[in-house]
Structures are given as C-alpha cells and as structure tokens.
Scaffold this active site. Structure first.
Site, PDB file in Angstrom:
ATOM      1  N   HIS A  33      -8.433   3.084 -27.790  1.00  9.70           N
ATOM      2  CA  HIS A  33      -8.206   4.517 -27.631  1.00  9.70           C
ATOM      3  C   HIS A  33      -8.681   5.219 -28.900  1.00  9.70           C
ATOM      4  CE1 HIS A  33      -4.664   2.869 -29.677  1.00  9.70           C
ATOM      5  NE2 HIS A  33      -4.560   4.039 -30.260  1.00  9.70           N
TER       6      HIS A  33
ATOM      7  N   LYS B 139      -9.507  -1.509 -31.051  1.00  8.60           N
ATOM      8  CA  LYS B 139      -8.767  -0.331 -30.606  1.00  8.60           C
ATOM      9  C   LYS B 139      -9.421   0.222 -29.350  1.00  8.60           C
ATOM     10  CE  LYS B 139      -7.036   4.045 -32.495  1.00  8.60           C
ATOM     11  NZ  LYS B 139      -7.119   4.972 -33.642  1.00  8.60           N
TER      12      LYS B 139
END
Length: 218
Positions: free
Chosen positions: A104, A102
């Site tokens: 973000h 991921k």
C-alpha cells in the site's frame, strides 16, 4: 595519524574493537572481537560516516546511490551520504530495503531513492562475516532495476577464511558476483596499529599473529 589509524583508535575508544579471548559464532577462539552494536550516539554515527566517506573517496568509487541493507546498513548509508555531501560536496541518493514488500502507499522494495536502470550503487555495511547480506540484497536490487554494483564498503575486513573455504568472505563474493569489497581497515592494519603504538594491546600481538597464521588470508 592516517585516517585508518584514527579509525582503529576510534573503534577502541568506543568499545567496538576489544582484545581478549572470545568465542566467535563460527566456534573459533579469537583474540579480538568487533561489536558494531556499540555505536549508539549521534557523535559516533557522525564520525563513522566520515570514515566511510573517506574510504569511498580514497578508492575513487564512483556511484549515484548508497544502499544500506536493513537493518544495520540503514544508518550507515544515511550518515555516509551526509558526510559525502558535507565533506566532499557530493550529493548521492540513498535507499534501504524493506524486510517485507509494502503493498500500500508508495509500495516497492526500497525506501528512499527509487532505483533506475543503469544506476551505480554502493552497498554500505558494517562488517562481512559470510557475505549473507550481499547475497540477500542482490536479488532485491535486480528486481528493482538493472543497476550496476560499483562496490561494497565495510568497516573491517577480517581477512579470515571461511569455515568451508580457503577464501575470505570478501574474496568469495568477488569470485562469485564480481563485486569488489572495500574496507576502511583490515586486520593487518589493526595488528600494525598495535605494533606502532597507535593503540594499546602489545600483550595480544602474539595471539593476533598466531590467529592470522591459522585462519588468515592475504
């Protein structure tokens, strides 16, 4: 009954352990089949966590965090963490890996407990066929932190040699990575449970023993 015998009966009662004639992914014809996908209720998952926790306690595996390889290992790590706390008052962390990193929010490879150097972790999985999950997980763990693998816990050790090896998957990962794999039960335990009348299936005993003689390891 011992907790191992109880677990074998639990697998049969929930349609996870079946006897008959099955063609495995390896192409081998086996007189038994284990389908952990048949665990699908809260009651089943709660009981399953208790068996994993008892295996950890019985083998005195000391750790700080449980790691559940995605995807099947995720609910197993969660329910085992809950059982370790409720049954043994041991409050361990838990985490699981992302299939994609991921970029973000909090980011990172793992969801849950953020791993730190020196942390002792236990990998929680359903069964081990080839050791693929461990091989995929180790680089992710090493990327996250310099952790110590205290062991790996699975539900059933098939005690079966690989297609291109005289060693079982459990033996191979210990030889290759030095990671000890603990199982709640083994195939030998299942055969003994049939012999002792813990579960039905005496009509499959000869085939089970013949399969063990052909493909089994000690």
């Amino acid at each position: 009954m011992t907790y191992k015998q109880q677990f074998i009966k639990f697998m049969v009662d929930n349609g996870v352990l079946k006897f008959g004639e099955f063609t495995l992914k390896s192409g081998r014809k086996a007189p038994y089949f284990i389908n952990t996908g048949n665990y699908k209720t809260g009651a089943q998952l709660s009981r399953l966590g208790e068996y994993y926790a008892q295996c950890i306690e019985e083998n005195k595996i000391e750790a700080d965090t449980l790691v559940g390889p995605a995807y099947k290992g995720i609910p197993l790590a969660v329910t085992t963490a809950v059982s370790l706390y409720s049954k043994y008052n041991k409050d361990l962390g838990y985490c699981f890996d992302r299939k994609e990193v991921k970029d973000h929010g909090e980011g990172g490879l793992f969801v849950g407990k953020q791993l730190v150097d020196g942390e002792r972790v236990i990998l929680i999985e359903d069964v081990m066929t080839s050791g693929k999950a461990l091989r995929e997980m180790l680089p992710k763990l090493q990327q996250a932190a310099n952790v110590k693998i205290a062991g790996m816990v699975i539900s059933v050790d098939r005690m079966e040699k690989g297609l291109e090896s005289s060693l079982s998957a459990v033996q191979e990962v210990y030889k290759e990575f030095g990671v000890k794999v603990y199982s709640i039960v083994t195939m030998a335990d299942i055969i003994a449970a049939i012999e002792d009348g813990v579960i039905e299936g005496k009509e499959y005993l000869d085939k089970m023993k013949e399969y063990r003689k052909t493909y089994g390891v000690n």
